[in-house]
Design a protein around this motif. Structure first.
Motif, PDB file in Angstrom:
ATOM      1  N   THR A 109      36.064  24.190  48.638  1.00  0.00           N
ATOM      2  CA  THR A 109      35.779  24.689  47.290  1.00  0.00           C
ATOM      3  C   THR A 109      34.700  25.760  47.302  1.00  0.00           C
ATOM      4  N   SER A 110      33.576  25.473  47.951  1.00  0.00           N
ATOM      5  CA  SER A 110      32.489  26.461  48.010  1.00  0.00           C
ATOM      6  C   SER A 110      32.923  27.706  48.785  1.00  0.00           C
ATOM      7  N   HIS A 111      33.733  27.511  49.807  1.00  0.00           N
ATOM      8  CA  HIS A 111      34.220  28.658  50.577  1.00  0.00           C
ATOM      9  C   HIS A 111      35.112  29.554  49.716  1.00  0.00           C
ATOM     10  N   LEU A 112      35.981  28.955  48.935  1.00  0.00           N
ATOM     11  CA  LEU A 112      36.897  29.738  48.110  1.00  0.00           C
ATOM     12  C   LEU A 112      36.162  30.472  46.994  1.00  0.00           C
ATOM     13  N   GLU A 113      35.156  29.854  46.425  1.00  0.00           N
ATOM     14  CA  GLU A 113      34.421  30.502  45.340  1.00  0.00           C
ATOM     15  C   GLU A 113      33.788  31.808  45.806  1.00  0.00           C
ATOM     16  N   VAL A 114      33.214  31.788  47.007  1.00  0.00           N
ATOM     17  CA  VAL A 114      32.585  33.000  47.540  1.00  0.00           C
ATOM     18  C   VAL A 114      33.631  33.996  48.026  1.00  0.00           C
ATOM     19  N   CYS A 115      34.602  33.487  48.767  1.00  0.00           N
ATOM     20  CA  CYS A 115      35.558  34.371  49.430  1.00  0.00           C
ATOM     21  C   CYS A 115      36.520  35.009  48.439  1.00  0.00           C
ATOM     22  N   LEU A 116      37.046  34.215  47.507  1.00  0.00           N
ATOM     23  CA  LEU A 116      38.041  34.741  46.584  1.00  0.00           C
ATOM     24  C   LEU A 116      37.432  35.784  45.659  1.00  0.00           C
ATOM     25  N   ASN A 117      36.213  35.541  45.192  1.00  0.00           N
ATOM     26  CA  ASN A 117      35.561  36.513  44.321  1.00  0.00           C
ATOM     27  C   ASN A 117      35.273  37.812  45.072  1.00  0.00           C
ATOM     28  N   LYS A 118      34.914  37.696  46.350  1.00  0.00           N
ATOM     29  CA  LYS A 118      34.615  38.880  47.155  1.00  0.00           C
ATOM     30  C   LYS A 118      35.876  39.710  47.390  1.00  0.00           C
ATOM     31  N   THR A 119      36.967  39.070  47.769  1.00  0.00           N
ATOM     32  CA  THR A 119      38.207  39.807  48.037  1.00  0.00           C
ATOM     33  C   THR A 119      38.795  40.377  46.758  1.00  0.00           C
ATOM     34  N   LEU A 120      38.646  39.639  45.653  1.00  0.00           N
ATOM     35  CA  LEU A 120      39.146  40.143  44.367  1.00  0.00           C
ATOM     36  C   LEU A 120      38.382  41.400  43.966  1.00  0.00           C
ATOM     37  N   SER A 121      37.062  41.358  44.076  1.00  0.00           N
ATOM     38  CA  SER A 121      36.234  42.478  43.634  1.00  0.00           C
ATOM     39  C   SER A 121      36.464  43.723  44.475  1.00  0.00           C
ATOM     40  N   MET A 122      36.713  43.529  45.782  1.00  0.00           N
ATOM     41  CA  MET A 122      36.779  44.675  46.688  1.00  0.00           C
ATOM     42  C   MET A 122      38.184  45.226  46.894  1.00  0.00           C
ATOM     43  N   ASN A 123      39.195  44.387  46.830  1.00  0.00           N
ATOM     44  CA  ASN A 123      40.518  44.793  47.308  1.00  0.00           C
ATOM     45  C   ASN A 123      41.577  44.958  46.222  1.00  0.00           C
ATOM     46  N   TYR A 124      41.395  44.371  45.057  1.00  0.00           N
ATOM     47  CA  TYR A 124      42.457  44.429  44.044  1.00  0.00           C
ATOM     48  C   TYR A 124      42.646  45.863  43.565  1.00  0.00           C
ATOM     49  N   ALA A 125      43.878  46.330  43.590  1.00  0.00           N
ATOM     50  CA  ALA A 125      44.303  47.655  43.130  1.00  0.00           C
ATOM     51  C   ALA A 125      43.761  48.780  44.003  1.00  0.00           C
ATOM     52  N   GLU A 128      48.032  47.062  48.695  1.00  0.00           N
ATOM     53  CA  GLU A 128      49.098  46.738  47.734  1.00  0.00           C
ATOM     54  C   GLU A 128      49.591  45.302  47.898  1.00  0.00           C
ATOM     55  N   ALA A 129      49.680  44.822  49.156  1.00  0.00           N
ATOM     56  CA  ALA A 129      50.140  43.450  49.389  1.00  0.00           C
ATOM     57  C   ALA A 129      49.168  42.444  48.786  1.00  0.00           C
ATOM     58  N   PHE A 130      47.872  42.698  48.930  1.00  0.00           N
ATOM     59  CA  PHE A 130      46.883  41.789  48.341  1.00  0.00           C
ATOM     60  C   PHE A 130      46.993  41.793  46.818  1.00  0.00           C
ATOM     61  N   THR A 131      47.146  42.960  46.236  1.00  0.00           N
ATOM     62  CA  THR A 131      47.255  43.064  44.780  1.00  0.00           C
ATOM     63  C   THR A 131      48.462  42.288  44.265  1.00  0.00           C
ATOM     64  N   GLU A 132      49.585  42.450  44.933  1.00  0.00           N
ATOM     65  CA  GLU A 132      50.794  41.743  44.508  1.00  0.00           C
ATOM     66  C   GLU A 132      50.642  40.230  44.665  1.00  0.00           C
ATOM     67  N   ASN A 133      50.046  39.791  45.781  1.00  0.00           N
ATOM     68  CA  ASN A 133      49.849  38.355  45.993  1.00  0.00           C
ATOM     69  C   ASN A 133      48.882  37.755  44.979  1.00  0.00           C
ATOM     70  N   TRP A 146      36.654  39.992  36.416  1.00  0.00           N
ATOM     71  CA  TRP A 146      37.277  41.309  36.452  1.00  0.00           C
ATOM     72  C   TRP A 146      36.341  42.422  35.971  1.00  0.00           C
ATOM     73  N   GLU A 147      35.288  42.080  35.285  1.00  0.00           N
ATOM     74  CA  GLU A 147      34.371  43.097  34.775  1.00  0.00           C
ATOM     75  C   GLU A 147      33.656  43.839  35.896  1.00  0.00           C
ATOM     76  N   THR A 148      33.381  43.137  37.018  1.00  0.00           N
ATOM     77  CA  THR A 148      32.657  43.752  38.147  1.00  0.00           C
ATOM     78  C   THR A 148      33.579  44.141  39.299  1.00  0.00           C
ATOM     79  N   SER A 149      34.852  44.066  39.101  1.00  0.00           N
ATOM     80  CA  SER A 149      35.800  44.353  40.186  1.00  0.00           C
ATOM     81  C   SER A 149      36.001  45.854  40.351  1.00  0.00           C
ATOM     82  N   TYR A 150      36.485  46.238  41.521  1.00  0.00           N
ATOM     83  CA  TYR A 150      36.803  47.643  41.808  1.00  0.00           C
ATOM     84  C   TYR A 150      37.856  48.151  40.835  1.00  0.00           C
TER      85      TYR A 150
END
Length: 335
Positions: free
Chosen positions: A201-217, A222-227, A246-250
């Motif tokens: 749980t703690s791993h996902l909270e840090v990791c998912l927010n980091k990948t979402l902020s940096m890689n989405y769109a 493109e594969a990450f965005t679609e997934n 989403w407010e602080t995401s790329y």
């Protein structure tokens, strides 16, 4: 020594002595192989004394036989006339019993290895959709190790079946060594996955927010965005912790969002422009960490239980293998 009556007086003493000495003496009988063999059966010959087997014994060949007078080599013959090993007579751990028990065990172990291989391939195909969102390859490598373990189990089970039926000590020793190593690795991986699941749980909270902020769109992701869009649709979630991520995401800071407050995959009823409003009636407001944690935890528990169960079963096979190997070794030393 024969006895003779003693008369009163010495009148006939000389006559009686002459008659006794004139009687023919019986020749002393020399022991033969047959009498020696018979004596060994009656425990008159020590069991460790080597004697020739009698004529017609199963170990004996005719003198003209191309292999010589004995079938294999002159054995240390102790008067045992029954064929087979003395270890076959043990009621609980005889060679014959161990051989067939180990064969049946390895047959079912072969089937278990095939099942592990199928589970690993199925997990790799259907349960790795969201692996690129994680910051670690633990889940991916555990699935690969599951597939490799299934294949190795099948090979080792076939080796164990052959070694047990043919009573090949070298084959059994190789089987025991590699099965022991595989058992240790599987139990260690099961313990590691148990510890990793507790920290997921703690791993996902840090990791998912980091990948979402940096890689989405982002271009090239493109594969990450679609997934991630598929993840939000499947689990009816939005963002990592909640929709405000989403407010602080790329995606938002780079201006790619336009008038949208969140991606359209966050909408309860997805349509073009549905995410302009972030009202609770319009979008899913809870994050995807909870849903993804449950998804990954269920898969990790399955993999962990498979590793642990196979490892414990293999420990039983190790015991049977070592018992059979020791019996065959002791039998070879007795010949």
């Amino acid at each position: 020594m024969a006895s003779f009556p003693v008369e009163k007086g010495n009148e006939n003493r000389d006559v009686l002595l002459q008659e006794f000495e004139s009687q023919p003496k019986q020749p002393e009988q020399q022991p033969t192989a047959a009498t020696s063999f018979q004596g060994s059966q009656n425990n008159t010959v020590p069991p460790d004394v080597e004697v020739d087997p009698p004529a017609g014994h199963p170990y004996k060949h005719p003198p003209s036989h191309p292999q010589g007078p004995y079938r294999h080599h002159p054995p240390r013959y102790t008067g045992r006339t029954e064929m087979g090993s003395e270890y076959d007579k043990e009621p609980c751990c005889g060679i014959s019993l161990l051989k067939y028990v180990l064969f049946i065990f390895n047959f079912f172990l072969l089937l278990a290895g095939a099942a592990v291989l199928v589970i690993g391939i199925w997990t790799l195909i259907s349960k790795t959709d969201y692996m690129d969102m994680l910051c670690t390859n633990v889940y991916y490598f555990s699935v690969i190790l599951l597939i490799v373990s299934g294949a190795l189990i099948m090979i080792l089970a076939a080796t164990g079946c052959y070694g047990a039926v043919q009573e090949v000590k070298g084959c059994l020793l190789v089987y025991f060594t590699f099965l022991l190593l595989l058992c240790i690795i599987e139990i260690a991986v099961a313990i590691f996955l148990c510890v990793f699941s507790a920290q997921l749980t703690s791993h996902l909270e840090v990791c998912l927010n980091k990948t979402l902020s940096m890689n989405y769109a982002k271009e090239g992701e493109e594969a990450f965005t679609e997934n991630f869009d598929d993840l939000q649709r499947s689990f009816k979630c939005c963002g990592s912790i909640n929709y405000t991520d989403w407010e602080t995401s790329y995606w938002n800071t780079s201006g790619l969002s336009g008038k949208l407050r969140t991606p359209e995959s966050c909408c309860k009823s997805e349509s073009e422009g549905c995410a302009i409003r972030d009202h609770p009636s319009n979008i899913n407001r809870y994050g995807c960490v909870t849903g993804l944690r449950v998804y990954l935890s269920d898969s990790l528990v399955i993999i962990m239980l498979v590793f642990l169960g196979i490892g414990l079963v293999e420990m039983i096979g190790l015991v049977f293998t070592m018992c059979l190997y020791c019996h065959l070794r002791y039998e070879a030393e007795d010949l």
